[in-house]
Design an enzyme around this catalytic site. Structure first.
Site, PDB file in Angstrom:
ATOM      1  CD  GLU A 224      -2.090   3.986   3.311  1.00  0.00           C
ATOM      2  OE1 GLU A 224      -3.275   4.124   3.650  1.00  0.00           O
ATOM      3  OE2 GLU A 224      -1.727   3.191   2.415  1.00  0.00           O
TER       4      GLU A 224
ATOM      5  CB  CYS B  63      -6.139  -1.331   5.073  1.00  0.00           C
ATOM      6  SG  CYS B  63      -4.394  -1.823   5.095  1.00  0.00           S
TER       7      CYS B  63
ATOM      8  CG  HIS C   3      -2.099  -0.924   1.032  1.00  0.00           C
ATOM      9  ND1 HIS C   3      -3.138  -1.000   1.930  1.00  0.00           N
ATOM     10  CD2 HIS C   3      -2.399  -1.812   0.046  1.00  0.00           C
ATOM     11  CE1 HIS C   3      -4.024  -1.888   1.512  1.00  0.00           C
ATOM     12  NE2 HIS C   3      -3.591  -2.384   0.372  1.00  0.00           N
TER      13      HIS C   3
ATOM     14  CB  CYS D  81      -1.798   0.844   6.280  1.00  0.00           C
ATOM     15  SG  CYS D  81      -1.324   0.225   4.647  1.00  0.00           S
TER      16      CYS D  81
END
Length: 204
Positions: free
Chosen positions: A108, A135, A106, A138
């Site tokens: 992040e 999410c 992801h 993360c």
């Protein structure tokens, strides 16, 4: 309408970009900091190699960008666009998003990894800007990295509320920004780009 971008100059693009009246910013106005950094997330997202959803992230401390990231494969690993496949899409839908079984990380996570890779400055108290609410996976990393504030524009499709619960428990502030403010910032940048010639001159 298909446009051959390579054959256009910025003045020609001016006729193709129509800024909605409600999103126009005056010449002397400036976007607020949150809209400014979130607009960068959307620009960064265009480098994403995810075939499902393109997302960008920016980490800021003391009004200075210390890391950026977009969702994509690790360094040296062929990404999903290069492979021309999405290995999660053909799986049993009951597995949900199945984030951990994918070539891509992801945005992040990649921002945090890029910060570590480059030996970035202290991150405690920094703000994470991201196009999409983090999410659960993360969120755990962001908490441990010392992020104190998260600013986002869109929600997750299958958010179960756990990330939000953990953010509240540790005192991380989470704020949602209206996408119109982000769009107005991007339109203002586009107006600068297409209005001026190659010498930075504006038409009189």
């Amino acid at each position: 309408m298909e446009v051959e971008i390579d054959k256009l100059n910025t003045r020609a693009l001016k006729d193709l970009i129509k800024i909605p009246e409600g999103l126009k910013m005056s010449k002397n106005s400036r976007p607020d900091w949150d809209s400014f950094y979130l607009s960068m997330c959307y620009l960064i997202s265009v480098r994403s190699s995810c075939r499902d959803r393109q997302i960008g992230a920016v980490i800021v401390k003391d009004k200075t960008i210390i890391a950026t990231g977009f969702n994509g494969a690790p360094r040296g690993v062929s990404d999903c666009m290069e492979r021309n496949e999405c290995i999660r899409k053909d799986r049993d839908k009951s597995l949900g998003k199945d984030y951990e079984n994918c070539y891509s990380a992801h945005a992040e996570v990649n921002a945090l990894a890029n910060h570590a890779y480059m030996g970035g400055p202290e991150m405690n108290g920094a703000t994470l800007y991201t196009g999409v609410y983090p999410c659960v996976i993360c969120s755990k990393l962001l908490i441990n990295a010392g992020i104190s504030r998260i600013v986002y524009a869109e929600r997750l499709r299958n958010d179960n509320g756990l990330a939000e619960k953990m953010f509240k428990e540790v005192g991380i502030k989470v704020e949602k920004i209206n996408k119109d403010k982000i769009a107005a910032t991007i339109y203002k940048a586009l107006d600068h780009l297409v209005l001026r010639d190659e010498f930075g001159e504006e038409p009189h």
